[in-house]
Design a protein around this motif. Structure first.
Motif, short mmCIF file in Angstrom:
data_model
loop_
_atom_site.label_atom_id
_atom_site.label_comp_id
_atom_site.label_asym_id
_atom_site.label_seq_id
_atom_site.Cartn_x
_atom_site.Cartn_y
_atom_site.Cartn_z
N VAL A 259 9.79 -27.02 21.54
CA VAL A 259 10.73 -25.90 21.44
C VAL A 259 10.07 -24.70 20.75
O VAL A 259 10.20 -23.55 21.19
CB VAL A 259 11.99 -26.34 20.65
CG1 VAL A 259 12.98 -25.18 20.53
CG2 VAL A 259 12.64 -27.52 21.32
N ALA A 260 9.33 -25.00 19.67
CA ALA A 260 8.66 -23.93 18.90
C ALA A 260 7.64 -23.21 19.76
O ALA A 260 7.56 -21.97 19.78
CB ALA A 260 8.00 -24.50 17.66
N VAL A 261 6.87 -24.00 20.50
CA VAL A 261 5.84 -23.40 21.35
C VAL A 261 6.49 -22.55 22.44
O VAL A 261 6.03 -21.45 22.76
CB VAL A 261 4.94 -24.52 21.98
CG1 VAL A 261 3.93 -23.91 22.95
CG2 VAL A 261 4.21 -25.28 20.89
N PHE B 244 9.32 -21.05 22.24
CA PHE B 244 9.85 -19.84 21.61
C PHE B 244 8.75 -18.79 21.40
O PHE B 244 8.91 -17.61 21.71
CB PHE B 244 10.50 -20.22 20.27
CG PHE B 244 11.05 -19.04 19.52
CD1 PHE B 244 12.17 -18.36 20.00
CD2 PHE B 244 10.46 -18.60 18.34
CE1 PHE B 244 12.68 -17.28 19.31
CE2 PHE B 244 10.96 -17.52 17.66
CZ PHE B 244 12.08 -16.85 18.15
N VAL B 245 7.61 -19.29 20.89
CA VAL B 245 6.46 -18.39 20.68
C VAL B 245 6.00 -17.78 22.01
O VAL B 245 5.70 -16.59 22.11
CB VAL B 245 5.29 -19.16 19.98
CG1 VAL B 245 4.02 -18.33 19.96
CG2 VAL B 245 5.68 -19.55 18.57
#
Lengths: 117, 186
Positions: free
Chosen positions: A89-91, A93-94
């Motif tokens: 998810v973080a990747v 988002f980035v």
């Protein structure tokens, strides 16, 4: 004697005179005066300049260069993130942020360049 | 575009344009040197805000028009008699011979040129400025509008009005010349 206009374009004498006058005026206005510029004018003026140093006459392009750098950096980062195998998810988002930055900078630079033309 | 240009080079490149524009706008050689210095000093002071999105030439035209306007105001205050372009002492037209014309025609044209200069000085400042920038400096409507900070339509209107005034003022002279020529030919 017939009262025929002398001009083939059927212009009245008054109109012909008017045209001639216009042409004379324009000719006089377009005669460029040649004033005597003192040979030392530029040097003399140079010595009279106030102490303040003027800005460079060269337009600077810091903003444009920074934008170009940002586009390149965003593109490289996007590639790096895309190659990242463990997508979370973080990747994601980035990646979205970088993509948004890339698009925004590209659009802004394109619009600005067109407006400066 | 302006890389490595020193201010002195800028002055050298544009001094002739500034002198001739001021000469036509003020109609006098008096203080021409001082006025031209004023133009370049104003440019020098304005350079920090110069963003490079306009040509220096356009900037200079705007300053020259303002300087000429200030000069007119100063003269109006002083009410001194000033040397006109058509005065004997100035007469830049004297140095513009027409080699293909005879002396009489040359004299006639010179007198007409002087009359135009005289009438030019009777126009309003803005009409005179626009006529000089359009006819003498061969600027486009867009360039004049940009230099003077006014809409293109206003530039056209002032140009048209100025030329109309010149025409009306010079018409009697033209008629007189024609009548004189007819009388001589009889």
């Amino acid at each position: 004697m017939h009262d025929e206009p002398l001009n083939p374009n059927n212009l009245s004498p008054a109109a012909i005179e008017q045209e001639q006058l216009d042409a004379r005026i324009v000719r006089a206005l377009e005669t460029t005066p040649k004033p005597m510029v003192p040979p030392d004018f530029a040097a003399r003026l140079g010595s009279r300049l106030p102490a303040q140093r003027p800005e460079s006459l060269t337009p600077t392009h810091y903003g444009r260069n920074a934008t170009l750098l940002g586009i390149v950096a965003a593109f490289v980062a996007l590639l790096a993130v895309a190659l990242h195998t463990t997508a979370g998810v973080a990747v994601g988002f980035v990646e979205s942020l970088l993509l948004a930055e890339f698009i925004a900078l590209t659009v802004w630079l394109t619009v600005r360049r067109q407006s400066l033309r | 575009m302006y890389a490595d240009l020193t201010f002195e080079q800028v002055v050298r490149d544009h001094q002739e344009m500034v002198f001739r524009t001021l000469l036509r706008l003020t109609g006098s050689r008096e203080h021409l040197d001082d006025l031209a210095q004023d133009v370049f000093l104003r440019l020098y002071r304005a350079l920090p805000s110069f963003r490079g999105d306009a040509l220096i030439t356009t900037y200079l035209y705007r300053i020259a028009v303002n300087v000429a306007q200030d000069e007119w105001k100063r003269r109006r205050k002083d009410r001194d008699t000033h040397t006109s372009l058509s005065d004997e002492t100035s007469g830049w037209e004297d140095r513009l011979p027409h080699p293909d014309r005879n002396a009489e025609q040359q004299l006639e044209e010179r007198e007409f040129q002087e009359a135009v200069e005289g009438q030019l000085q009777r126009l309003s400042h803005i009409e005179r400025s626009i006529i000089v920038l359009y006819h003498q400096e061969e600027r486009t409507y867009e360039q004049i509008a940009y230099a003077l900070g006014m809409p293109i339509g206003t530039v056209r209107t002032h140009l048209h009005r100025g030329r109309k005034k010149l025409r009306e003022a010079l018409q009697p002279r033209q008629t007189h010349e024609r009548n004189a020529t007819c009388t001589m030919n009889r």
